[in-house]
Design a protein around this motif. Structure first.
Motif, PDB file in Angstrom:
ATOM      1  N   ARG A  55       9.744  -5.122 -11.542  1.00 18.46           N
ATOM      2  CA  ARG A  55       8.334  -5.471 -11.789  1.00 18.46           C
ATOM      3  C   ARG A  55       7.510  -5.444 -10.495  1.00 18.46           C
ATOM      4  N   TYR A  56       8.168  -5.806  -9.379  1.00 14.36           N
ATOM      5  CA  TYR A  56       7.446  -5.747  -8.101  1.00 14.36           C
ATOM      6  C   TYR A  56       7.161  -4.302  -7.696  1.00 14.36           C
ATOM      7  N   LEU A  57       8.108  -3.404  -7.994  1.00 14.04           N
ATOM      8  CA  LEU A  57       7.886  -1.974  -7.722  1.00 14.04           C
ATOM      9  C   LEU A  57       6.749  -1.444  -8.586  1.00 14.04           C
ATOM     10  N   THR A  58       6.702  -1.885  -9.861  1.00 14.11           N
ATOM     11  CA  THR A  58       5.632  -1.437 -10.776  1.00 14.11           C
ATOM     12  C   THR A  58       4.262  -1.850 -10.241  1.00 14.11           C
ATOM     13  N   THR A  90      -1.579   4.551  -6.912  1.00 11.67           N
ATOM     14  CA  THR A  90      -2.325   5.201  -7.996  1.00 11.67           C
ATOM     15  C   THR A  90      -3.757   4.673  -8.100  1.00 11.67           C
ATOM     16  N   GLY A  91      -4.001   3.497  -7.530  1.00 21.23           N
ATOM     17  CA  GLY A  91      -5.329   2.877  -7.638  1.00 21.23           C
ATOM     18  C   GLY A  91      -5.569   2.227  -8.988  1.00 21.23           C
ATOM     19  N   GLU A  92      -4.534   2.156  -9.822  1.00 22.66           N
ATOM     20  CA  GLU A  92      -4.666   1.583 -11.151  1.00 22.66           C
ATOM     21  C   GLU A  92      -4.901   0.080 -11.081  1.00 22.66           C
ATOM     22  N   LYS A  93      -5.913  -0.358 -11.827  1.00 22.09           N
ATOM     23  CA  LYS A  93      -6.198  -1.792 -11.950  1.00 22.09           C
ATOM     24  C   LYS A  93      -6.389  -2.081 -13.436  1.00 22.09           C
ATOM     25  N   SER A  94      -5.277  -2.482 -14.050  1.00 28.69           N
ATOM     26  CA  SER A  94      -5.219  -2.575 -15.511  1.00 28.69           C
ATOM     27  C   SER A  94      -5.859  -3.836 -16.058  1.00 28.69           C
ATOM     28  N   GLN A 152      -2.790  -7.021 -10.893  1.00 31.45           N
ATOM     29  CA  GLN A 152      -1.846  -7.955 -11.485  1.00 31.45           C
ATOM     30  C   GLN A 152      -2.554  -8.924 -12.429  1.00 31.45           C
ATOM     31  N   LYS A 153      -1.849  -9.306 -13.479  1.00 33.19           N
ATOM     32  CA  LYS A 153      -2.407 -10.231 -14.456  1.00 33.19           C
ATOM     33  C   LYS A 153      -2.665 -11.597 -13.831  1.00 33.19           C
ATOM     34  N   GLY A 154      -1.820 -12.021 -12.915  1.00 31.97           N
ATOM     35  CA  GLY A 154      -1.978 -13.308 -12.245  1.00 31.97           C
ATOM     36  C   GLY A 154      -3.261 -13.363 -11.414  1.00 31.97           C
ATOM     37  N   ASN A 155      -3.579 -12.252 -10.768  1.00 31.97           N
ATOM     38  CA  ASN A 155      -4.813 -12.198  -9.959  1.00 31.97           C
ATOM     39  C   ASN A 155      -6.052 -12.320 -10.844  1.00 31.97           C
TER      40      ASN A 155
END
Length: 624
Positions: A582-585, A592-596, A607-610
């Motif tokens: 999960r840390y690698l993900t 990738t610049g992905e911010k889901s 990250q969901k926590g952030n």
């Protein structure tokens, strides 16, 4: 033709030799033969032998029907007396007797062939009854050992002419009797008569106990032994008893290993011709036994009989221990071994024992690696035909077995049975060590390896071992990168079908598994199980190094890498390594610049926590 004591000269032996008929004088107390009638000359020496037919009075069926009971009894008495007189006309040889109801008949005389019918005689020695005098005569030859009829081809001898005729037909291959319905031919008429009952459906022999009917008397005789429990034929090797001699003969070949009947197609050998005949239908594709209800065809009549009970719902064979009923007697016998614990079939390679020979045969293919059943679509091979049949439904999409409670459909009936236990709550398979119960025997087998520590399935790439072959197959996909299970909605792929099933519930919002304590719902049973441990405080996974306990095995695995320093998950972009996937993900999102995870104010996070920390700003909560 009653004998006269005063007329014995014609058959008496004088000082110079026997009389003109070649007969000796009767013993004291025996009736003498009467004189020849006037005008009848004695037979020449070369024609001294006469047959019983020469001294019998025969009636046609019509004449016999006109005789009254007293006349018929008189006829029998006269014929019996004639027979007593006649037997003194030939050399006696070794004397043996067969007692009838009224007299003693001596054997080893030349009697010839009589055409006299309707003459019933019993032998007290064996209690056998004969309708015709010639049958009694043939029976006498059993005691004397006389075999007067010899085959010219092989010189084999027989005690009666009819046996010789049958033998000669077998030698020549002659089949004179043909069925008008199907054209099949037979060696003799009695076989044709029995065969024709297949077409007519006639079953004249009925069991008085259960009403079951049969085409042949011998099948009824065998069947009756089921009710009486009689098993007259016992194996000298293992003591097993059988109701039929033929069954014993076949059984004894198991001990001797004899397999006399060989298939010319594949070379496989069998202990009986009938089993070979059934086997050859695999090569020819012949299925002569067809169900009238659903048109399904079978290679064996027994399989059709079992199948038809599905339509009728009949289950005639009941277990005395638990009351469970079965359609087939063989299934009952196998079931009873559960109660007795008997496992008669032992693997010579690993020593594992089985209740059924078929299970042993399938098991042995693990050692040989044989996979005889191959899919024509994808080439995948299987050890069992049933597994191939289930697999082929993947290609056809067929799922004929439907749950009548929730409507879910399955390719295999076994899967449906296991599924229905979810609704009933039944868990019949219980662990002897920890009392945990399971809906499926396979799950219990895997679970028991937790207690034994057995991990039989090893990865040939990284050496990791697993308790179950299915876990190894899924693990291999990590090395190959294969993800065959793809979500139709978002395109995300998974290595295991179970993971896809859980993922699909993200889209549907389905959460079928609800906590009884707090009401929280989960999309999978495993998620609910782990959640329950929060309420119970259970932490079953303990670190051997520091004693720290965890609720989840995965969390323990991640923790143990702290002690080993192992970082198995490496970034392909920058080479940075991590202890957990999960840390690698999360790290990959940097590249990738992905911010889901997006806030309603427009700000996005990796990250969901952030995101959770950020949202507290909007509600006025001080994060820390």
């Amino acid at each position: 033709m009653a004998a006269s004591a005063g007329s014995g000269r014609a058959g008496a032996e004088g000082p110079k030799g026997p009389g003109p008929l070649g007969a000796r004088a009767p013993a004291e107390g025996q009736p003498a033969l009467r004189s020849l009638p006037a005008g009848v000359r004695p037979a020449p020496a070369c024609q001294q032998l006469i047959t019983f037919k020469d001294v019998t009075v025969d009636f046609t069926q019509e004449e016999w029907d006109h005789l009254g009971p007293a006349q018929r009894d008189l006829f029998k008495d006269v014929m019996l007396e004639n027979y007593q007189n006649f037997i003194f006309l030939g050399p006696l040889g070794q004397e043996r007797t067969c007692e009838t109801k009224n007299s003693t008949l001596e054997e080893d005389n030349y009697l010839g062939e009589s055409s006299m019918n309707r003459f019933t005689m019993d032998t007290n020695e064996f209690g056998e009854t004969f309708r015709q005098m010639e049958y009694l005569i043939e029976h006498h030859r059993i005691h004397s050992g006389e075999k007067s009829y010899q085959c010219n081809e092989c010189e084999k001898a027989f005690s009666c002419n009819s046996d010789l005729s049958v033998h000669q037909r077998n030698q020549s291959g002659e089949k004179s009797y043909q069925c008008n319905q199907c054209g099949k031919t037979f060696n003799y008429n009695s076989y044709l008569t029995v065969h024709e009952r297949i077409h007519s459906g006639l079953k004249p022999y009925k069991c008085t106990e259960c009403g079951k009917a049969f085409r042949e008397r011998r099948y009824l005789t065998i069947h009756l032994k089921i009710h009486t429990g009689e098993k007259s034929y016992k194996c000298n090797e293992c003591g097993k008893a059988f109701s039929q001699r033929g069954s014993l003969n076949l059984h004894q070949k198991i001990h001797t290993g004899e397999k006399s009947y060989k298939c010319i197609e594949c070379g496989k050998a069998f202990i009986s011709y009938s089993v070979l005949t059934i086997h050859q239908r695999i090569h020819t594709g012949e299925k002569p036994y067809k169900c009238n209800n659903c048109e399904k065809a079978f290679r064996q009549r027994g399989h059709l009989t079992d199948h038809q009970k599905m339509h009728t719902g009949e289950k005639s064979y009941k277990c005395n221990e638990c009351g469970k009923a079965f359609r087939d007697r063989g299934y009952l016998m196998i079931h009873q071994k559960i109660h007795t614990g008997e496992k008669s079939y032992l693997c010579t390679v690993c020593g594992k024992a089985f209740r059924e020979r078929g299970h042993l045969t399938i098991h042995q293919k693990i050692h040989t690696g044989e996979k005889s059943y191959k899919c024509n679509e994808c080439g995948k091979a299987f050890r069992q035909k049933g597994n191939l049949a289930v697999h082929q439904k993947i290609h056809t999409g067929e799922k004929p077995f439907k749950c009548n409670i929730c409507g879910k459909a399955f390719r295999d009936k076994g899967y449906l049975i296991v599924h229905q236990r979810i609704h009933t709550g039944e868990k019949p398979f219980k662990c002897n060590v920890c009392e945990k119960a399971f809906t499926d025997k396979g799950y219990l087998t895997i679970h028991q390896k937790i207690h034994t520590g057995e991990k039989s399935y090893k990865c040939n790439i990284c050496g990791k071992a697993f308790r179950d072959k299915g876990y190894l197959v899924v693990h291999h996909r990590i090395h190959t990168g294969e993800k065959p299970f793809v979500c139709n909605i978002c395109g995300k792929a998974f290595t295991d079908k179970g993971y896809l099933t859980i993922h699909m519930k993200v889209h549907t919002g389905e959460k079928s598994y609800k906590c009884n304590e707090c009401g929280k719902a989960f999309s999978s049973n495993s998620g609910l199980t782990m959640h329950h441990r929060i309420h119970t405080g259970e932490k079953p996974y303990i670190c051997n190094e520091c004693g720290k306990a965890f609720r989840q095995r995965g969390t323990l695995n991640d923790h143990q890498r702290v002690h080993t320093g192992e970082k198995s998950y490496k970034c392909n972009e920058c080479g940075k390594a991590f202890k957990e996937k999960r840390y690698l993900t999360i790290h990959h999102r940097i590249h990738t610049g992905e911010k889901s995870y997006k806030c309603y104010c427009g700000k996005a996070f990796r990250q969901k926590g952030n995101l959770a920390v950020h949202q507290r700003i909007h509600i006025g909560e001080i994060p820390f």
